[in-house]
Design a protein around this motif. Sequence first.
Motif, short mmCIF file in Angstrom:
data_model
loop_
_atom_site.label_atom_id
_atom_site.label_comp_id
_atom_site.label_asym_id
_atom_site.label_seq_id
_atom_site.Cartn_x
_atom_site.Cartn_y
_atom_site.Cartn_z
N SER A 158 -7.58 -9.02 -2.78
CA SER A 158 -6.62 -7.94 -3.05
C SER A 158 -7.27 -6.83 -3.87
O SER A 158 -8.19 -7.06 -4.66
N ARG A 159 -6.75 -5.62 -3.69
CA ARG A 159 -7.32 -4.45 -4.35
C ARG A 159 -6.54 -4.06 -5.60
O ARG A 159 -5.34 -4.33 -5.71
N PRO A 160 -7.21 -3.39 -6.54
CA PRO A 160 -6.52 -2.87 -7.73
C PRO A 160 -5.81 -1.57 -7.41
O PRO A 160 -6.11 -0.91 -6.40
N SER A 161 -4.84 -1.19 -8.24
CA SER A 161 -4.19 0.11 -8.11
C SER A 161 -4.59 0.99 -9.29
O SER A 161 -4.92 0.50 -10.37
N PHE A 162 -4.53 2.29 -9.04
CA PHE A 162 -4.90 3.27 -10.06
C PHE A 162 -3.73 4.20 -10.34
O PHE A 162 -2.84 4.35 -9.50
N ALA A 163 -3.75 4.84 -11.49
CA ALA A 163 -2.68 5.76 -11.84
C ALA A 163 -3.21 6.93 -12.65
O ALA A 163 -4.31 6.86 -13.23
N LEU A 164 -2.41 8.02 -12.68
CA LEU A 164 -2.76 9.24 -13.39
C LEU A 164 -1.69 9.58 -14.41
O LEU A 164 -0.51 9.29 -14.23
N GLY A 179 0.84 -1.19 0.00
CA GLY A 179 0.00 0.00 0.00
C GLY A 179 0.88 1.24 0.00
O GLY A 179 1.59 1.49 0.97
N ALA A 180 0.85 2.02 -1.09
CA ALA A 180 1.80 3.13 -1.24
C ALA A 180 1.41 3.97 -2.45
O ALA A 180 0.50 3.64 -3.22
N ILE A 181 2.16 5.09 -2.62
CA ILE A 181 2.13 5.86 -3.86
C ILE A 181 3.26 5.32 -4.72
O ILE A 181 4.42 5.36 -4.32
N HIS A 182 2.93 4.80 -5.89
CA HIS A 182 3.92 4.12 -6.73
C HIS A 182 4.27 4.95 -7.97
O HIS A 182 3.40 5.58 -8.58
N ASN A 183 5.56 4.91 -8.30
CA ASN A 183 6.04 5.47 -9.56
C ASN A 183 5.91 4.36 -10.60
O ASN A 183 6.67 3.39 -10.60
N LYS A 241 3.86 7.40 -15.02
CA LYS A 241 2.55 7.58 -14.39
C LYS A 241 2.75 7.52 -12.87
O LYS A 241 3.67 6.87 -12.41
N ILE A 242 1.90 8.19 -12.12
CA ILE A 242 1.92 8.09 -10.66
C ILE A 242 0.61 7.46 -10.23
O ILE A 242 -0.47 7.86 -10.69
N GLY A 243 0.68 6.47 -9.33
CA GLY A 243 -0.53 5.78 -8.91
C GLY A 243 -0.54 5.43 -7.45
O GLY A 243 0.44 5.64 -6.73
N ALA A 244 -1.65 4.88 -6.99
CA ALA A 244 -1.82 4.52 -5.58
C ALA A 244 -2.46 3.15 -5.47
O ALA A 244 -3.35 2.79 -6.25
N LEU A 245 -1.98 2.38 -4.49
CA LEU A 245 -2.56 1.08 -4.16
C LEU A 245 -2.96 1.08 -2.70
O LEU A 245 -2.12 1.33 -1.82
N SER A 246 -4.23 0.84 -2.43
CA SER A 246 -4.73 0.78 -1.06
C SER A 246 -4.77 -0.66 -0.57
O SER A 246 -4.84 -1.60 -1.37
N ASP A 264 -5.85 11.65 -17.44
CA ASP A 264 -6.11 10.24 -17.75
C ASP A 264 -6.04 9.45 -16.46
O ASP A 264 -5.08 9.59 -15.69
N VAL A 265 -7.02 8.60 -16.21
CA VAL A 265 -7.01 7.73 -15.05
C VAL A 265 -7.09 6.29 -15.55
O VAL A 265 -7.80 6.00 -16.52
N MET A 266 -6.37 5.40 -14.91
CA MET A 266 -6.25 4.04 -15.42
C MET A 266 -5.98 3.06 -14.28
O MET A 266 -5.67 3.46 -13.16
N THR A 267 -6.08 1.77 -14.59
CA THR A 267 -5.72 0.71 -13.66
C THR A 267 -4.34 0.20 -14.04
O THR A 267 -4.04 0.04 -15.23
N ILE A 268 -3.49 -0.07 -13.04
CA ILE A 268 -2.19 -0.70 -13.30
C ILE A 268 -2.22 -2.14 -12.77
O ILE A 268 -2.06 -3.07 -13.53
N ARG A 269 -2.42 -2.29 -11.50
CA ARG A 269 -2.54 -3.64 -10.93
C ARG A 269 -4.01 -4.00 -10.84
O ARG A 269 -4.82 -3.24 -10.30
N ASN A 270 -4.37 -5.19 -11.37
CA ASN A 270 -5.74 -5.67 -11.27
C ASN A 270 -5.71 -7.17 -10.98
O ASN A 270 -5.58 -8.00 -11.88
#
Length: 287
Positions: free
Chosen positions: A270-276, A140-144, A148-153, A178-184
């Motif tokens: 497990s939860r998905p992560s999102f990015a911008l 759970g973090a803010i990921h590079n 893109k910069i994203g977050a996983l809760s 733009d908003v997107m999914t990285i980890r799903n």
Amino acid sequence: MKSSSHGRFTSAISTPSRPTLNLIFIVMLLIPAAFTFAAPGVSIREIFGGHVTSAARSTPNKSVVIKAAAPATLDPAPQTLPYVEDFSSLAHSSTAYPAGWQGSQIGAGLSAGASGTFKTIEPASDLGLTANGSASSTAGAIHNYNGKIGALSTGSADPSIGLAVDTTGHTGVMITFDVMTIRNPYNGTTNTRINEVDLQYRICASLPCSGAFASASITPGIYQNNTTAQTSGTAPQKSETKMIELPGAAANQANVQLRWVQRDVSGGGSRPSFALDNVSVIGLTGC
């Protein structure tokens, strides 16, 4: 206590040694001195470095409020309009946010993890940028995420991505991104999470900024992940471009803080992560 040699009772109270007396005397001098010279509103934690709950002490001429210090969070420098950021100059190995950006943890203690509602409370603490993130990253973090910069809760972390802008002299402020999914991790059995993203804002009248956030949309919630699994790489999944006009209160303000948050919608595991990516903020000027 009874003496073994004389059969008489002796005192159970012993006299403190001289070093102990000296220490007590010094502490007695320091405590009133600390309150005498402390500014109004200073916390006892700032004086002694400890943790105390709220209390108050008054003197004939002024009142000194003793309170637990709030967690320190950074207020990123507001970026002037028009503003554009596509993260193309951000190396995948970088742990430094671009100017105006800051990650934060929402909530603390029992409220630190993801929840079924969008949290609007102010940040509890800052989060650094975690380098070399990918769909295989599970912390759970803010990921590079490499451009893109994203977050996983997680159940114990609820990160948000923040950007500060200066809208002075601008009305009709519009943000596009733009908003997107990285980890799903969706697999239809053990991992069935559908999560949702929202954009929030607040006005900073003074620093340090404080207060709750509000949704920038009429109806909170602007994006959800799909059910296609992706647990490696950094390729965008279900990328969508959003264009949102900020509420009128965000116009002509020296410091507007924006943040992207998420919530649990349905499912488990497990939860998905999102990015911008491709973030731009513009506004109207003049008449």
